[in-house]
Motif scaffolding. Structure first.
Motif, PDB file in Angstrom:
ATOM      1  N   ALA A  50       0.843  -1.205   0.000  1.00 46.76           N
ATOM      2  CA  ALA A  50       0.000   0.000   0.000  1.00 46.76           C
ATOM      3  C   ALA A  50       0.877   1.255   0.000  1.00 46.76           C
ATOM      4  N   LEU A  51       1.977   1.209   0.752  1.00 43.91           N
ATOM      5  CA  LEU A  51       2.916   2.346   0.789  1.00 43.91           C
ATOM      6  C   LEU A  51       3.476   2.611  -0.614  1.00 43.91           C
ATOM      7  N   ALA A  52       3.853   1.538  -1.314  1.00 43.99           N
ATOM      8  CA  ALA A  52       4.406   1.683  -2.668  1.00 43.99           C
ATOM      9  C   ALA A  52       3.383   2.333  -3.607  1.00 43.99           C
ATOM     10  N   HIS A  90      -1.596   9.833   3.165  1.00 41.95           N
ATOM     11  CA  HIS A  90      -1.784   8.371   3.247  1.00 41.95           C
ATOM     12  C   HIS A  90      -0.434   7.666   3.423  1.00 41.95           C
ATOM     13  N   MET A  91       0.556   8.126   2.657  1.00 43.59           N
ATOM     14  CA  MET A  91       1.892   7.516   2.742  1.00 43.59           C
ATOM     15  C   MET A  91       2.409   7.593   4.177  1.00 43.59           C
ATOM     16  N   ARG A  92       2.238   8.759   4.791  1.00 45.37           N
ATOM     17  CA  ARG A  92       2.739   8.932   6.156  1.00 45.37           C
ATOM     18  C   ARG A  92       1.971   8.048   7.144  1.00 45.37           C
ATOM     19  N   MET A  93       0.652   7.994   6.994  1.00 45.78           N
ATOM     20  CA  MET A  93      -0.163   7.155   7.891  1.00 45.78           C
ATOM     21  C   MET A  93       0.296   5.696   7.824  1.00 45.78           C
ATOM     22  N   ILE A  94       0.493   5.204   6.606  1.00 37.29           N
ATOM     23  CA  ILE A  94       0.872   3.790   6.438  1.00 37.29           C
ATOM     24  C   ILE A  94       2.289   3.562   6.962  1.00 37.29           C
ATOM     25  N   ALA A  95       3.198   4.507   6.647  1.00 36.88           N
ATOM     26  CA  ALA A  95       4.581   4.357   7.110  1.00 36.88           C
ATOM     27  C   ALA A  95       4.635   4.331   8.642  1.00 36.88           C
ATOM     28  N   GLU A  96       3.872   5.222   9.275  1.00 29.95           N
ATOM     29  CA  GLU A  96       3.857   5.247  10.751  1.00 29.95           C
ATOM     30  C   GLU A  96       3.321   3.925  11.301  1.00 29.95           C
ATOM     31  N   ARG A  97       2.314   3.385  10.648  1.00 26.84           N
ATOM     32  CA  ARG A  97       1.721   2.123  11.133  1.00 26.84           C
ATOM     33  C   ARG A  97       2.734   0.972  10.991  1.00 26.84           C
ATOM     34  N   ILE A  98       3.495   0.991   9.899  1.00 26.12           N
ATOM     35  CA  ILE A  98       4.523  -0.050   9.716  1.00 26.12           C
ATOM     36  C   ILE A  98       5.533   0.026  10.857  1.00 26.12           C
ATOM     37  N   LEU A 146      -7.674  -5.135   1.528  1.00 25.31           N
ATOM     38  CA  LEU A 146      -6.903  -5.052   2.778  1.00 25.31           C
ATOM     39  C   LEU A 146      -7.837  -4.892   3.984  1.00 25.31           C
ATOM     40  N   VAL A 147      -8.885  -4.076   3.825  1.00 19.47           N
ATOM     41  CA  VAL A 147      -9.857  -3.917   4.918  1.00 19.47           C
ATOM     42  C   VAL A 147     -10.468  -5.283   5.247  1.00 19.47           C
ATOM     43  N   GLY A 148     -10.764  -6.066   4.205  1.00 22.29           N
ATOM     44  CA  GLY A 148     -11.342  -7.405   4.424  1.00 22.29           C
ATOM     45  C   GLY A 148     -10.403  -8.291   5.224  1.00 22.29           C
ATOM     46  N   TYR A 149      -9.100  -8.132   5.004  1.00 20.47           N
ATOM     47  CA  TYR A 149      -8.133  -8.957   5.739  1.00 20.47           C
ATOM     48  C   TYR A 149      -7.969  -8.456   7.185  1.00 20.47           C
ATOM     49  N   PHE A 150      -7.803  -7.140   7.356  1.00 16.05           N
ATOM     50  CA  PHE A 150      -7.479  -6.618   8.691  1.00 16.05           C
ATOM     51  C   PHE A 150      -8.706  -6.566   9.621  1.00 16.05           C
ATOM     52  N   ALA A 151      -9.904  -6.532   9.049  1.00 13.62           N
ATOM     53  CA  ALA A 151     -11.108  -6.514   9.893  1.00 13.62           C
ATOM     54  C   ALA A 151     -11.097  -7.759  10.770  1.00 13.62           C
ATOM     55  N   GLY A 152     -11.264  -7.568  12.060  1.00 16.53           N
ATOM     56  CA  GLY A 152     -11.282  -8.713  12.974  1.00 16.53           C
ATOM     57  C   GLY A 152      -9.899  -9.178  13.395  1.00 16.53           C
ATOM     58  N   ARG A 153      -8.848  -8.586  12.804  1.00 16.85           N
ATOM     59  CA  ARG A 153      -7.475  -8.967  13.182  1.00 16.85           C
ATOM     60  C   ARG A 153      -6.706  -7.822  13.816  1.00 16.85           C
ATOM     61  N   ASP A 154      -6.917  -6.609  13.271  1.00 12.94           N
ATOM     62  CA  ASP A 154      -6.127  -5.455  13.732  1.00 12.94           C
ATOM     63  C   ASP A 154      -7.007  -4.218  13.528  1.00 12.94           C
ATOM     64  N   ARG A 155      -7.673  -3.811  14.617  1.00 11.39           N
ATOM     65  CA  ARG A 155      -8.672  -2.748  14.484  1.00 11.39           C
ATOM     66  C   ARG A 155      -8.034  -1.418  14.084  1.00 11.39           C
ATOM     67  N   THR A 157      -5.238  -0.782  12.351  1.00 11.44           N
ATOM     68  CA  THR A 157      -4.883  -0.756  10.924  1.00 11.44           C
ATOM     69  C   THR A 157      -6.142  -0.721  10.063  1.00 11.44           C
ATOM     70  N   CYS A 158      -7.149  -1.491  10.467  1.00 12.61           N
ATOM     71  CA  CYS A 158      -8.383  -1.537   9.686  1.00 12.61           C
ATOM     72  C   CYS A 158      -9.040  -0.154   9.623  1.00 12.61           C
ATOM     73  N   ASP A 159      -9.132   0.529  10.770  1.00  9.11           N
ATOM     74  CA  ASP A 159      -9.749   1.869  10.791  1.00  9.11           C
ATOM     75  C   ASP A 159      -8.976   2.841   9.902  1.00  9.11           C
ATOM     76  N   MET A 160      -7.640   2.738   9.946  1.00  8.90           N
ATOM     77  CA  MET A 160      -6.804   3.609   9.101  1.00  8.90           C
ATOM     78  C   MET A 160      -7.106   3.350   7.618  1.00  8.90           C
ATOM     79  N   LEU A 161      -7.198   2.078   7.260  1.00  6.21           N
ATOM     80  CA  LEU A 161      -7.432   1.730   5.853  1.00  6.21           C
ATOM     81  C   LEU A 161      -8.820   2.177   5.391  1.00  6.21           C
ATOM     82  N   VAL A 162      -9.789   2.105   6.292  1.00  4.04           N
ATOM     83  CA  VAL A 162     -11.142   2.569   5.943  1.00  4.04           C
ATOM     84  C   VAL A 162     -11.120   4.074   5.670  1.00  4.04           C
ATOM     85  N   ASP A 163     -10.381   4.826   6.502  1.00  6.61           N
ATOM     86  CA  ASP A 163     -10.265   6.283   6.280  1.00  6.61           C
ATOM     87  C   ASP A 163      -9.614   6.572   4.924  1.00  6.61           C
ATOM     88  N   ILE A 164      -8.554   5.830   4.612  1.00  3.57           N
ATOM     89  CA  ILE A 164      -7.858   6.044   3.332  1.00  3.57           C
ATOM     90  C   ILE A 164      -8.787   5.680   2.167  1.00  3.57           C
TER      91      ILE A 164
END
Ligand code: FE2
Ligand code: FE2
Length: 190
Positions: A50-52, A90-98, A146-155, A157-164
């Motif tokens: 996603a960062l790429a 978005h790049m910064r949000m994802i990089a910070e999460r990594i 990605l939201v489908g994968y992270f939902a139920g696993r990592d709230r 990251t999932c919330d961040m991806l939904v915002d993006i």
């Protein structure tokens, strides 16, 4: 009536598509995981992809903003700089999460066929925007995966991806509006 737009293939589109294909391959490999199970390395790999994609979009939209079309038409220049700014957020949000997940963001992503996007000339501006529209649709679908994968696993990251994803959906509308504007300004062809 809507015009059909010729959408030439180019490196930017190829790269966006190949990043999504890679994510789909990663997701296929995790089908053995039970819902709720976590694979930390998979999560990092998905976020690096996603960062790429975000980095590519920043390059692409900044280049269009400073292209002849962008410099001669302030609306185009401003519109694409604003889009580049959102992708940068978005790049910064994802990089910070990594980093929060214990890894290092890859700012020189490998596996890209070109490592840059073409920006072309004013003459093919509609073609550029049509490419952007397809790329944004790919990116939005990528985030849905990605939201489908992270939902139920990592709230978090999932919330961040939904915002993006919400912003990417707006970008699809922006590209459609730009294409419609160009159609309205183009001379009638009968
Ligand atoms: Fe983005
Ligand atoms: Fe976008």
């Amino acid at each position: 009536m809507k015009r059909a737009h010729f959408v030439p293939d180019n490196n930017f589109l190829d790269d966006v598509r190949s990043i999504r294909t890679k994510a789909q391959e990663y997701l296929l490999c995790q089908t053995f995981l039970n819902e709720g199970d976590r694979d930390p390395q998979l999560a990092i790999n998905l976020l690096q992809g996603a960062l790429a994609a975000e980095i590519l979009c920043i390059w692409r939209y900044t280049m269009i903003s400073v292209s002849l079309a962008g410099l001669e038409n302030p609306r185009i220049g401003k519109e694409f700089q604003e889009q580049a700014n959102v992708e940068s957020k978005h790049m910064r949000m994802i990089a910070e999460r990594i980093v929060q997940l214990g890894s290092i963001p890859d700012f020189s992503p490998t596996g890209l066929s070109s490592r840059y996007g073409e920006y072309g000339s004013q003459a093919d501006f509609s073609g550029l925007v049509a490419q952007n529209l397809i790329a944004e649709q790919e990116v939005a679908q990528h985030y849905r995966d990605l939201v489908g994968y992270f939902a139920g696993r990592d709230r978090i990251t999932c919330d961040m991806l939904v915002d993006i994803l919400e912003d990417e959906t707006d970008h699809i509308t922006d590209m459609q509006d730009l294409l419609a504007l160009r159609d309205d300004q183009a001379p009638n062809r009968t």
